[in-house]
Write a protein that holds these residues in place. Sequence first.
Motif, short mmCIF file in Angstrom:
data_model
loop_
_atom_site.label_atom_id
_atom_site.label_comp_id
_atom_site.label_asym_id
_atom_site.label_seq_id
_atom_site.Cartn_x
_atom_site.Cartn_y
_atom_site.Cartn_z
N TYR A 40 40.94 22.22 44.48
CA TYR A 40 41.88 21.49 45.32
C TYR A 40 42.50 22.48 46.28
N GLN A 76 48.68 19.29 49.92
CA GLN A 76 48.91 18.16 50.81
C GLN A 76 48.30 18.48 52.16
N HIS A 91 44.94 14.27 48.70
CA HIS A 91 46.24 14.92 48.88
C HIS A 91 46.75 14.81 50.32
#
Length: 214
Positions: free
Chosen positions: A76, A80, A186
């Motif tokens: 990841y 965001q 995200h």
Amino acid sequence: MKHLPRKEVIYKQLAISGIPLVIAIIYAAYGYLSVEEDKRTITTLINYFAAGFFFIMWLVGQYLRTAKQIDDSANYEVLQAGISDVKESIRQLHALQGQKAEKPVITNSLLAGAQKAINDGHVLAGLMQSGVAFEQAIITKAEKHDFYREPRTPVYKAIQSLSKVMNKNIINELFAVWKLRNQLVHLSPEAAKELESRPELYNYFEWAISELEK
């Protein structure tokens, strides 16, 4: 029965502590034999073993924690994703793929549902479902070649394993699509709004899944 320890957890813990246990026993034996004979007691042996075992297990824990952080960071890449992040990912994908002339033919029910959602005007939901279909296609392909044996294996590692059976350029493109998929999960509110006007991104997932299904 549900409150009993899970067998796979016990096996995993035994696998993790096996080597530290052996090292601690050797350390305890060495320490025990190093002291004067009249001072050798069970308490001395236990103290050496406990100190060695818990110190080594602490080091192992630090290693596993650091490894997990690295894996999570790679899996990841952003917590965001903003508009600029998403646009950069799209630019990279376009540069890698260019204009694909052929329309892939696939029979993936999840992807078909994603396309329907996009056609109905639910673009972001459709793209996110496309990402789920893409992830499942990666795992299925890796399992087919016996590269994916641990359910908690990061998906990016599954993609890496496919380099043994797929073209390097395609692997690079799969990584680029995977990055976009992570960003979909995200998204910042602004980026989510931006993607509502980008239904063509579905084509990247469609292409990736078609390659994985070959």
